[in-house]
Scaffold this motif. Sequence first.
Motif, PDB file in Angstrom:
ATOM      1  N   PRO A  88      -3.255  17.624  11.617  1.00 25.57           N
ATOM      2  CA  PRO A  88      -5.524  17.921  10.993  1.00 25.57           C
ATOM      3  C   PRO A  88      -5.200  17.263   9.720  1.00 25.57           C
ATOM      4  N   VAL A  89      -6.445  16.603  10.006  1.00 21.34           N
ATOM      5  CA  VAL A  89      -6.858  16.022   8.340  1.00 21.34           C
ATOM      6  C   VAL A  89      -7.446  17.288   7.726  1.00 21.34           C
ATOM      7  N   VAL A 109     -16.941  11.126   1.703  1.00 19.32           N
ATOM      8  CA  VAL A 109     -15.956  11.429   2.383  1.00 19.32           C
ATOM      9  C   VAL A 109     -16.198  11.468   4.421  1.00 19.32           C
ATOM     10  N   LEU A 110     -16.831  12.666   3.839  1.00 22.71           N
ATOM     11  CA  LEU A 110     -17.565  13.298   5.892  1.00 22.71           C
ATOM     12  C   LEU A 110     -18.082  12.082   6.049  1.00 22.71           C
ATOM     13  N   ILE A 155     -12.287  14.503  10.242  1.00 23.59           N
ATOM     14  CA  ILE A 155     -12.310  16.102   9.064  1.00 23.59           C
ATOM     15  C   ILE A 155     -11.743  16.893  10.182  1.00 23.59           C
ATOM     16  N   HIS A 156     -10.564  18.527   9.603  1.00 22.04           N
ATOM     17  CA  HIS A 156     -11.068  19.409  10.538  1.00 22.04           C
ATOM     18  C   HIS A 156     -11.542  20.473   9.741  1.00 22.04           C
ATOM     19  N   LEU A 157     -10.887  20.021   8.715  1.00 20.48           N
ATOM     20  CA  LEU A 157     -11.481  21.635   7.380  1.00 20.48           C
ATOM     21  C   LEU A 157     -11.976  21.075   6.515  1.00 20.48           C
ATOM     22  N   VAL A 158     -12.864  21.852   5.350  1.00 18.69           N
ATOM     23  CA  VAL A 158     -12.786  21.212   3.932  1.00 18.69           C
ATOM     24  C   VAL A 158     -12.091  22.868   3.271  1.00 18.69           C
ATOM     25  N   PRO A 175     -21.224  20.383  12.301  1.00 15.27           N
ATOM     26  CA  PRO A 175     -20.547  22.294  12.640  1.00 15.27           C
ATOM     27  C   PRO A 175     -18.766  22.388  13.020  1.00 15.27           C
ATOM     28  N   PRO A 176     -18.479  21.717  13.778  1.00 12.89           N
ATOM     29  CA  PRO A 176     -16.981  22.018  14.262  1.00 12.89           C
ATOM     30  C   PRO A 176     -16.100  21.689  13.019  1.00 12.89           C
TER      31      PRO A 176
END
Length: 123
Positions: free
Chosen positions: A5-6, A43-44, A50-53, A77-78
């Motif tokens: 995961p990123v 970046v997004l 991207i999985h999580l910030v 949203p994900p």
Amino acid sequence: MGKPPVILIVEDEPLVRMGAVDTITEAGFEVIEAGNADEAIAVLERRTDIHLVFTDIHMPGSMDGLRLAHFVRHRWPPVKIIATSGHARIAEADLPEGGRFLPKPYATHEVIGAIRELVGVGS
């Protein structure tokens, strides 16, 4: 084994960001860095993986981490969200649904545990 995961780390203090990058990378995640909300949004917009910030709340720029968290939840949203601060105490109700708050100084196992839980990766 698939791609890890990123995690996008958003932190304006370079030494704090470097520590978080090292910790999260050592736990087996791919890490991308941003120094403020504007960099994070750029970046997004470029990346779809991207999985999580993981964001600090207090940052200079066009928005703080709390506003960034809500913006990310609305636009992507994900993407999961963990917010942190050494100054403010944020109720999880102030974060977007499903967001987490970890006060600084945070323990490595707390950060990694929360990331694993939110992105659905076992230890």
